[in-house]
Motif scaffolding. Sequence first.
Motif, mmCIF file in Angstrom:
data_model
loop_
_atom_site.group_PDB
_atom_site.id
_atom_site.type_symbol
_atom_site.label_atom_id
_atom_site.label_comp_id
_atom_site.label_asym_id
_atom_site.label_seq_id
_atom_site.Cartn_x
_atom_site.Cartn_y
_atom_site.Cartn_z
ATOM 1 N N ALA A 67 -2.234 6.302 -5.261
ATOM 2 C CA ALA A 67 -1.495 7.543 -5.532
ATOM 3 C C ALA A 67 -2.078 8.264 -6.747
ATOM 4 O O ALA A 67 -2.235 9.494 -6.734
ATOM 5 N N ALA A 69 2.535 11.743 -4.400
ATOM 6 C CA ALA A 69 1.419 11.085 -3.712
ATOM 7 C C ALA A 69 1.775 9.695 -3.183
ATOM 8 O O ALA A 69 1.104 9.205 -2.268
ATOM 9 N N LEU A 70 2.800 9.058 -3.730
ATOM 10 C CA LEU A 70 3.139 7.695 -3.310
ATOM 11 C C LEU A 70 3.415 7.532 -1.817
ATOM 12 O O LEU A 70 2.921 6.576 -1.215
ATOM 13 N N THR A 130 -0.960 0.371 -4.362
ATOM 14 C CA THR A 130 -0.404 1.618 -3.839
ATOM 15 C C THR A 130 -0.326 2.664 -4.946
ATOM 16 O O THR A 130 -0.702 3.826 -4.750
ATOM 17 N N ARG A 131 0.129 2.266 -6.090
ATOM 18 C CA ARG A 131 0.232 3.190 -7.221
ATOM 19 C C ARG A 131 -1.154 3.680 -7.651
ATOM 20 O O ARG A 131 -1.337 4.854 -7.951
ATOM 21 N N ALA A 142 0.089 7.418 -0.080
ATOM 22 C CA ALA A 142 -0.600 6.161 -0.410
ATOM 23 C C ALA A 142 0.017 5.003 0.377
ATOM 24 O O ALA A 142 -0.718 4.152 0.901
ATOM 25 N N ARG A 143 1.331 4.992 0.484
ATOM 26 C CA ARG A 143 2.002 3.930 1.258
ATOM 27 C C ARG A 143 1.587 3.984 2.732
ATOM 28 O O ARG A 143 1.381 2.945 3.362
ATOM 29 N N VAL A 148 2.167 11.647 -9.194
ATOM 30 C CA VAL A 148 2.137 10.334 -8.536
ATOM 31 C C VAL A 148 3.308 10.163 -7.579
ATOM 32 O O VAL A 148 3.144 9.641 -6.472
#
Length: 165
Positions: free
Chosen positions: A85, A100-101, A81-82, A104-105, A97
């Motif tokens: 991101a 963006a996390l 996930t990171r 992404a999740r 980040v």
Amino acid sequence: MQKLARTIRLDDSDANIFARPAESGEWAIPGGFEFSNWSEADLAGKARQSFANGWLSLDSFGRATLVAVTAIEAAELEAVTRRLAEHFVTIYGAPDVDTALPVAREELAFMQELCADHDPNVLLLVQRELTGTGVKESFRAITPAEAEIELVAIHGGPDTPDGSV
């Protein structure tokens, strides 16, 4: 058990059809967001193939035709996930980040939903088409028992120029 999918190569075709082919064993998501601003003019050559049926790997950010459902550990899911991101920051201009996390999740949660009802080693395929309202994705699952080699491999013979038998 949490599930996600890894890229898989049954032959060398991905190396020939994608501009950036994923290696076998990379975690993957559909990655349709890459095509959100595309038009018919963008759909040529290897880019067309990536659009039409390429899964986005989360290591090389290459494309693969097939992924296989498998278990993923919570710590590895967080690392993936990171990484996604960070990709959003580097490639798509997300401010940082932390911003963006959540996106992404969401992408990974969608992939986990696709995998949830499938046993390990089930193969998944993605198909995309460009419509008047944007990109339409559809997904298909193939269990190992029902997979016919013709679905995923091209057979050829040494006696013909095109490799046909």
